[in-house]
Design a protein around this motif. Structure first.
Motif, PDB file in Angstrom:
ATOM      1  N   GLY A  24      37.321  43.774  39.801  1.00 45.59           N
ATOM      2  CA  GLY A  24      35.954  43.295  39.988  1.00 45.59           C
ATOM      3  C   GLY A  24      35.865  41.788  40.081  1.00 45.59           C
ATOM      4  O   GLY A  24      34.784  41.220  40.126  1.00 45.59           O
ATOM      5  N   HIS A  25      37.006  41.108  40.071  1.00 46.54           N
ATOM      6  CA  HIS A  25      36.999  39.647  40.230  1.00 46.54           C
ATOM      7  C   HIS A  25      37.574  39.299  41.601  1.00 46.54           C
ATOM      8  O   HIS A  25      38.419  38.433  41.738  1.00 46.54           O
ATOM      9  CB  HIS A  25      37.838  38.976  39.150  1.00 46.54           C
ATOM     10  CG  HIS A  25      37.338  39.218  37.770  1.00 46.54           C
ATOM     11  ND1 HIS A  25      37.698  40.310  37.032  1.00 46.54           N
ATOM     12  CD2 HIS A  25      36.492  38.518  36.993  1.00 46.54           C
ATOM     13  CE1 HIS A  25      37.094  40.262  35.861  1.00 46.54           C
ATOM     14  NE2 HIS A  25      36.350  39.194  35.813  1.00 46.54           N
ATOM     15  N   ASP A  26      37.124  40.014  42.613  1.00 46.49           N
ATOM     16  CA  ASP A  26      37.663  39.767  43.953  1.00 46.49           C
ATOM     17  C   ASP A  26      36.860  38.667  44.654  1.00 46.49           C
ATOM     18  O   ASP A  26      35.929  38.107  44.083  1.00 46.49           O
ATOM     19  CB  ASP A  26      37.648  41.069  44.763  1.00 46.49           C
ATOM     20  CG  ASP A  26      36.255  41.692  44.751  1.00 46.49           C
ATOM     21  OD1 ASP A  26      35.304  41.049  44.260  1.00 46.49           O
ATOM     22  OD2 ASP A  26      36.112  42.817  45.246  1.00 46.49           O
ATOM     23  N   ALA A  28      34.712  38.879  46.979  1.00 47.28           N
ATOM     24  CA  ALA A  28      33.297  39.213  47.191  1.00 47.28           C
ATOM     25  C   ALA A  28      32.489  38.758  45.962  1.00 47.28           C
ATOM     26  O   ALA A  28      31.385  38.216  46.104  1.00 47.28           O
ATOM     27  CB  ALA A  28      33.136  40.712  47.431  1.00 47.28           C
ATOM     28  N   HIS A  29      33.056  38.948  44.761  1.00 53.14           N
ATOM     29  CA  HIS A  29      32.396  38.454  43.543  1.00 53.14           C
ATOM     30  C   HIS A  29      32.251  36.926  43.625  1.00 53.14           C
ATOM     31  O   HIS A  29      31.169  36.386  43.363  1.00 53.14           O
ATOM     32  CB  HIS A  29      33.202  38.866  42.304  1.00 53.14           C
ATOM     33  CG  HIS A  29      32.825  38.133  41.048  1.00 53.14           C
ATOM     34  ND1 HIS A  29      31.589  38.248  40.456  1.00 53.14           N
ATOM     35  CD2 HIS A  29      33.529  37.254  40.281  1.00 53.14           C
ATOM     36  CE1 HIS A  29      31.555  37.480  39.374  1.00 53.14           C
ATOM     37  NE2 HIS A  29      32.703  36.858  39.252  1.00 53.14           N
ATOM     38  N   ILE A  30      33.317  36.250  44.001  1.00 48.50           N
ATOM     39  CA  ILE A  30      33.285  34.782  44.084  1.00 48.50           C
ATOM     40  C   ILE A  30      32.210  34.325  45.088  1.00 48.50           C
ATOM     41  O   ILE A  30      31.425  33.418  44.790  1.00 48.50           O
ATOM     42  CB  ILE A  30      34.669  34.215  44.520  1.00 48.50           C
ATOM     43  CG1 ILE A  30      35.768  34.649  43.531  1.00 48.50           C
ATOM     44  CG2 ILE A  30      34.627  32.695  44.674  1.00 48.50           C
ATOM     45  CD1 ILE A  30      35.592  34.167  42.113  1.00 48.50           C
ATOM     46  N   LEU A  57      36.080  28.302  41.434  1.00 50.88           N
ATOM     47  CA  LEU A  57      37.282  28.299  40.582  1.00 50.88           C
ATOM     48  C   LEU A  57      37.108  29.059  39.272  1.00 50.88           C
ATOM     49  O   LEU A  57      38.052  29.163  38.493  1.00 50.88           O
ATOM     50  CB  LEU A  57      37.678  26.845  40.278  1.00 50.88           C
ATOM     51  CG  LEU A  57      38.216  26.039  41.469  1.00 50.88           C
ATOM     52  CD1 LEU A  57      38.274  24.546  41.121  1.00 50.88           C
ATOM     53  CD2 LEU A  57      39.597  26.546  41.879  1.00 50.88           C
ATOM     54  N   HIS A  58      35.903  29.615  39.005  1.00 48.96           N
ATOM     55  CA  HIS A  58      35.627  30.064  37.642  1.00 48.96           C
ATOM     56  C   HIS A  58      36.511  31.213  37.162  1.00 48.96           C
ATOM     57  O   HIS A  58      36.690  31.390  35.962  1.00 48.96           O
ATOM     58  CB  HIS A  58      34.133  30.403  37.464  1.00 48.96           C
ATOM     59  CG  HIS A  58      33.756  31.771  37.921  1.00 48.96           C
ATOM     60  ND1 HIS A  58      33.376  32.047  39.201  1.00 48.96           N
ATOM     61  CD2 HIS A  58      33.699  32.955  37.263  1.00 48.96           C
ATOM     62  CE1 HIS A  58      33.111  33.332  39.318  1.00 48.96           C
ATOM     63  NE2 HIS A  58      33.298  33.913  38.157  1.00 48.96           N
ATOM     64  N   ASP A  59      37.079  31.961  38.071  1.00 48.64           N
ATOM     65  CA  ASP A  59      37.909  33.093  37.625  1.00 48.64           C
ATOM     66  C   ASP A  59      39.417  32.841  37.734  1.00 48.64           C
ATOM     67  O   ASP A  59      40.192  33.699  37.330  1.00 48.64           O
ATOM     68  CB  ASP A  59      37.553  34.356  38.421  1.00 48.64           C
ATOM     69  CG  ASP A  59      36.410  35.143  37.765  1.00 48.64           C
ATOM     70  OD1 ASP A  59      36.189  34.974  36.545  1.00 48.64           O
ATOM     71  OD2 ASP A  59      35.739  35.913  38.472  1.00 48.64           O
ATOM     72  N   VAL A  60      39.819  31.692  38.260  1.00 56.21           N
ATOM     73  CA  VAL A  60      41.267  31.495  38.434  1.00 56.21           C
ATOM     74  C   VAL A  60      41.970  31.039  37.151  1.00 56.21           C
ATOM     75  O   VAL A  60      43.191  30.910  37.138  1.00 56.21           O
ATOM     76  CB  VAL A  60      41.637  30.539  39.602  1.00 56.21           C
ATOM     77  CG1 VAL A  60      41.162  31.072  40.929  1.00 56.21           C
ATOM     78  CG2 VAL A  60      41.131  29.149  39.370  1.00 56.21           C
ATOM     79  N   ALA A 122      24.792  32.381  37.456  1.00 53.63           N
ATOM     80  CA  ALA A 122      25.166  33.068  38.697  1.00 53.63           C
ATOM     81  C   ALA A 122      26.244  34.119  38.405  1.00 53.63           C
ATOM     82  O   ALA A 122      26.186  35.239  38.923  1.00 53.63           O
ATOM     83  CB  ALA A 122      25.653  32.058  39.725  1.00 53.63           C
ATOM     84  N   ASP A 123      27.212  33.764  37.576  1.00 54.39           N
ATOM     85  CA  ASP A 123      28.296  34.704  37.244  1.00 54.39           C
ATOM     86  C   ASP A 123      27.759  35.874  36.426  1.00 54.39           C
ATOM     87  O   ASP A 123      28.081  37.034  36.688  1.00 54.39           O
ATOM     88  CB  ASP A 123      29.380  33.956  36.463  1.00 54.39           C
ATOM     89  CG  ASP A 123      30.603  34.827  36.198  1.00 54.39           C
ATOM     90  OD1 ASP A 123      31.004  35.598  37.093  1.00 54.39           O
ATOM     91  OD2 ASP A 123      31.165  34.734  35.087  1.00 54.39           O
ATOM     92  N   TRP A 124      26.922  35.596  35.455  1.00 51.05           N
ATOM     93  CA  TRP A 124      26.402  36.661  34.584  1.00 51.05           C
ATOM     94  C   TRP A 124      25.437  37.571  35.331  1.00 51.05           C
ATOM     95  O   TRP A 124      25.362  38.764  35.048  1.00 51.05           O
ATOM     96  CB  TRP A 124      25.776  36.060  33.328  1.00 51.05           C
ATOM     97  CG  TRP A 124      26.784  35.454  32.389  1.00 51.05           C
ATOM     98  CD1 TRP A 124      28.111  35.185  32.655  1.00 51.05           C
ATOM     99  CD2 TRP A 124      26.575  35.040  31.031  1.00 51.05           C
ATOM    100  NE1 TRP A 124      28.710  34.636  31.558  1.00 51.05           N
ATOM    101  CE2 TRP A 124      27.801  34.527  30.552  1.00 51.05           C
ATOM    102  CE3 TRP A 124      25.459  35.026  30.190  1.00 51.05           C
ATOM    103  CZ2 TRP A 124      27.951  34.036  29.235  1.00 51.05           C
ATOM    104  CZ3 TRP A 124      25.605  34.530  28.885  1.00 51.05           C
ATOM    105  CH2 TRP A 124      26.835  34.050  28.418  1.00 51.05           C
TER     106      TRP A 124
HETATM  107 NI    NI Z   1      33.221  35.867  37.448  1.00 52.37          NI
END
Ligand code: NI
Ligand code: ADP
Length: 214
Positions: A24-26, A28-30, A57-60, A122-124
């Motif tokens: 779910g952190h693909d 498309a999510h970014i 960059l938030h998920d890397v 935005a992420d939440w």
């Molecule tokens: Ni995220």
């Protein structure tokens, strides 16, 4: 390299890191997080470059996705230096992406800059609503969670460690432990407004699952 070219390079960097993520952190999510963050910053009070770079960059450097966080951070830093992002801007980006996760916010919620508050919202927001429901099922299935078990009650006041402990976790309990709480934890009024509708959709979904249960 102008700022737009830097952002394109950052996008490609993230794509190379998250490329085949299936939790779910693909990308498309970014892309949704970038789009939503821009929308939440419509009045331009936050710095647009910092917002977009942090959203990209938030998920890397996520501890679930990368085991060696120190190495992951060093790789981001080297890359940003290589494309000539100024040190001060890098610090602002790292302050956001190191502190914005839900897991980080469970015990002592860190104070975020305005840009950080926007990217966090935005992420939440991407964890709630139709996409949020789908991501919870996707993530839960990947981690072998049951959909629902009326005998397992949702946990209260989770620590970060408990949040990451998926033994006995069910997908429906994740709604009580995190997703229903998000609306009141959002930073900006614009995000809270979007969350209201999404909350209603999630409530109907959970109610329906319980009604249709054996
Ligand atoms: Ni995220
Ligand atoms: P954060 O990085 O903000 O701490 P997570 O990475 O934990 O958030 O969550 C990523 C996505 O996976 C979200 O959509 C979240 O709701 C979902 N998720 C996280 N933990 C679980 C779980 N135990 N069961 C189902 N979905 C989960």
């Amino acid at each position: 390299m102008d700022k737009q070219q830097q952002l394109t390079a950052i996008y490609d960097f993230t794509a190379s890191k998250l490329g085949n993520d299936q939790t779910g952190h693909d990308m498309a999510h970014i892309k949704r997080v970038v789009k939503m963050a821009k929308q939440l910053n419509q009045d331009n009070l936050g710095d647009p470059f910092i917002i977009e770079a942090a959203a990209l960059l938030h998920d890397v450097i996520d501890e679930k996705l990368f085991t060696d966080i120190t190495a992951a951070k060093a790789s981001v830093k080297d890359f940003l230096t290589q494309i000539a992002v100024p040190a001060k801007t890098q610090t602002a980006i790292f302050d956001i992406i190191s502190n914005m996760s839900f897991a980080h916010s469970l015990e002592n919620r860190p104070t975020l800059s305005l840009e950080g508050q926007i990217v966090q919202d935005a992420d939440w927001l991407d964890a709630i609503g139709a996409i949020g429901i789908a991501r919870a099922i996707y993530y839960g299935a990947k981690h072998h969670e049951k959909l629902y078990d009326p005998a397992i009650l949702p946990r209260e006041n989770l620590t970060k460690e408990q949040y990451r402990n998926l033994a006995d976790e069910t997908i429906i309990n994740h709604f009580y432990e995190k997703l229903f709480k998000i609306k009141d934890l959002l930073n900006t009024a614009a995000a809270k407004e979007i969350a209201t509708q999404r909350q209603a959709l999630m409530r109907s979904f959970v109610t329906a699952v319980k009604e249709e249960w054996v």
